[in-house]
Motif scaffolding. Structure first.
Motif, PDB file in Angstrom:
ATOM      1  N   ASP A  37       2.441  -5.681   3.209  1.00 24.29           N
ATOM      2  CA  ASP A  37       3.104  -4.379   3.083  1.00 24.29           C
ATOM      3  C   ASP A  37       2.122  -3.214   3.164  1.00 24.29           C
ATOM      4  O   ASP A  37       2.475  -2.123   3.610  1.00 24.29           O
ATOM      5  CB  ASP A  37       3.891  -4.296   1.773  1.00 24.29           C
ATOM      6  N   GLY A  40       1.662  -0.980   6.311  1.00 26.72           N
ATOM      7  CA  GLY A  40       2.639   0.014   6.737  1.00 26.72           C
ATOM      8  C   GLY A  40       1.961   1.371   6.883  1.00 26.72           C
ATOM      9  O   GLY A  40       0.745   1.509   6.730  1.00 26.72           O
ATOM     10  N   ILE A  41       2.750   2.380   7.155  1.00 20.85           N
ATOM     11  CA  ILE A  41       2.222   3.731   7.418  1.00 20.85           C
ATOM     12  C   ILE A  41       2.166   4.519   6.117  1.00 20.85           C
ATOM     13  O   ILE A  41       3.194   4.747   5.478  1.00 20.85           O
ATOM     14  CB  ILE A  41       3.123   4.474   8.426  1.00 20.85           C
ATOM     15  N   GLN A  42       0.964   4.946   5.743  1.00 19.28           N
ATOM     16  CA  GLN A  42       0.807   5.844   4.600  1.00 19.28           C
ATOM     17  C   GLN A  42       0.595   7.251   5.152  1.00 19.28           C
ATOM     18  O   GLN A  42      -0.270   7.466   5.992  1.00 19.28           O
ATOM     19  CB  GLN A  42      -0.368   5.406   3.726  1.00 19.28           C
ATOM     20  N   ASP A  48      -4.780   5.304   8.599  1.00 22.05           N
ATOM     21  CA  ASP A  48      -3.529   4.561   8.733  1.00 22.05           C
ATOM     22  C   ASP A  48      -2.830   4.793  10.077  1.00 22.05           C
ATOM     23  O   ASP A  48      -1.800   4.176  10.338  1.00 22.05           O
ATOM     24  CB  ASP A  48      -2.573   4.922   7.592  1.00 22.05           C
ATOM     25  N   ASN A  51      -1.815   1.808  12.004  1.00 23.94           N
ATOM     26  CA  ASN A  51      -0.701   1.061  11.417  1.00 23.94           C
ATOM     27  C   ASN A  51       0.639   1.431  12.025  1.00 23.94           C
ATOM     28  O   ASN A  51       1.627   0.714  11.846  1.00 23.94           O
ATOM     29  CB  ASN A  51      -0.662   1.258   9.902  1.00 23.94           C
ATOM     30  N   ALA A  55       3.543  -1.310  11.891  1.00 19.30           N
ATOM     31  CA  ALA A  55       4.650  -1.101  10.943  1.00 19.30           C
ATOM     32  C   ALA A  55       5.988  -1.680  11.389  1.00 19.30           C
ATOM     33  O   ALA A  55       6.715  -2.227  10.564  1.00 19.30           O
ATOM     34  CB  ALA A  55       4.779   0.387  10.620  1.00 19.30           C
ATOM     35  N   GLY A 100       6.624   6.362  14.252  1.00 19.65           N
ATOM     36  CA  GLY A 100       5.483   6.257  13.352  1.00 19.65           C
ATOM     37  C   GLY A 100       4.811   7.586  13.078  1.00 19.65           C
ATOM     38  O   GLY A 100       4.439   7.883  11.936  1.00 19.65           O
ATOM     39  N   TRP A 104       4.510   9.382   9.582  1.00 18.14           N
ATOM     40  CA  TRP A 104       3.154   9.694   9.121  1.00 18.14           C
ATOM     41  C   TRP A 104       3.036  11.170   8.730  1.00 18.14           C
ATOM     42  O   TRP A 104       2.404  11.514   7.750  1.00 18.14           O
ATOM     43  CB  TRP A 104       2.156   9.343  10.218  1.00 18.14           C
ATOM     44  N   ILE A 112       4.912   4.177   1.574  1.00 22.47           N
ATOM     45  CA  ILE A 112       4.526   3.354   2.720  1.00 22.47           C
ATOM     46  C   ILE A 112       5.780   3.125   3.549  1.00 22.47           C
ATOM     47  O   ILE A 112       6.832   2.775   3.017  1.00 22.47           O
ATOM     48  CB  ILE A 112       3.929   1.999   2.286  1.00 22.47           C
ATOM     49  N   THR A 113       5.677   3.335   4.857  1.00 25.14           N
ATOM     50  CA  THR A 113       6.808   3.134   5.763  1.00 25.14           C
ATOM     51  C   THR A 113       6.540   1.918   6.635  1.00 25.14           C
ATOM     52  O   THR A 113       5.471   1.798   7.222  1.00 25.14           O
ATOM     53  CB  THR A 113       7.022   4.373   6.659  1.00 25.14           C
ATOM     54  N   ALA A 114       7.513   1.031   6.690  1.00 28.73           N
ATOM     55  CA  ALA A 114       7.426  -0.141   7.566  1.00 28.73           C
ATOM     56  C   ALA A 114       8.836  -0.552   7.952  1.00 28.73           C
ATOM     57  O   ALA A 114       9.808  -0.150   7.318  1.00 28.73           O
ATOM     58  CB  ALA A 114       6.703  -1.290   6.854  1.00 28.73           C
TER      59      ALA A 114
END
Length: 194
Positions: A37, A40-42, A48, A51, A55, A100, A104, A112-114
């Motif tokens: 996890d 994912g995108i922070q 990031d 990512n 993601a 993404g 972002w 966090i995005t996934a």
């Protein structure tokens, strides 16, 4: 029939193969107590940015993956068959990157995005807008059917449910429209001028 014509079996192999990778990664994530996890995108962390490409393959649990699996497969296969593998690939890449980047840029700090839903939104809006650029009746009819089946999903681009990345959905939706314009409106403009 030409050898390179997209078929249902090819579409299921490619799109289904990508979906299978998501399922394998979720199994690994479950076994490793959600270790994946963190890929994912922070938001707004320069480190990031890569990512963004990872993601869509990662999900926050089986329910998250299952909710994305059917529309990802159905809409992805539909694009693959009706537009061809090159266009499917471009829609996937453009949808992934734009979704993404928007997540972002706009997501709340510390999140966090996934998940593949950004790509699903790209597929959806590509199918809904492609016919506007090509002016082909078959693609417009496909858009009508797709809208009837999945149109209510578009509410997901607005802030709403907690824990759901409307930012990623919005970015994916924008990416799908950009892909439709890039692949169809621009191409027709070039062919008219040449």
């Amino acid at each position: 029939m030409p050898e390179n014509k997209p078929t249902l079996s090819k579409a299921l192999t490619v799109v289904g193969g990508m979906l299978a990778v998501m399922w394998v990664l979720e199994a690994i994530d479950a076994v490793t107590l959600n270790a994946l996890d963190s890929f994912g995108i922070q938001p707004r962390l320069i480190g990031d940015l890569p990512n963004i490409l990872l993601a869509p393959f990662l999900h926050f649990g089986w329910a998250h993956l299952i909710s994305n699996s059917v529309p990802f497969l159905v809409l992805g296969v539909l694009i693959f068959i009706t537009s061809g593998p090159k266009h499917w690939f471009m829609v996937t890449v453009i949808g992934t990157v734009v979704s993404g980047l928007v997540a972002w840029l706009l997501s709340a700090s510390g999140t966090i995005t996934a998940g593949a839903s950004g790509v699903v939104f790209a597929y959806l809006t590509y199918l809904l807008t492609r016919g506007l650029f090509t002016k082909r009746i078959g693609q417009i009819l496909i858009a009508v059917v797709v809208f009837a089946a999945y149109g209510t999903v578009l509410w997901g681009v607005l802030p709403g449910a907690e824990g759901v990345s409307w930012q990623g959905h919005l970015g994916g939706a924008i990416g799908g429209v950009l892909a439709a314009w890039w692949l169809h409106a621009r191409g027709e403009t070039r062919s008219v001028r040449s």
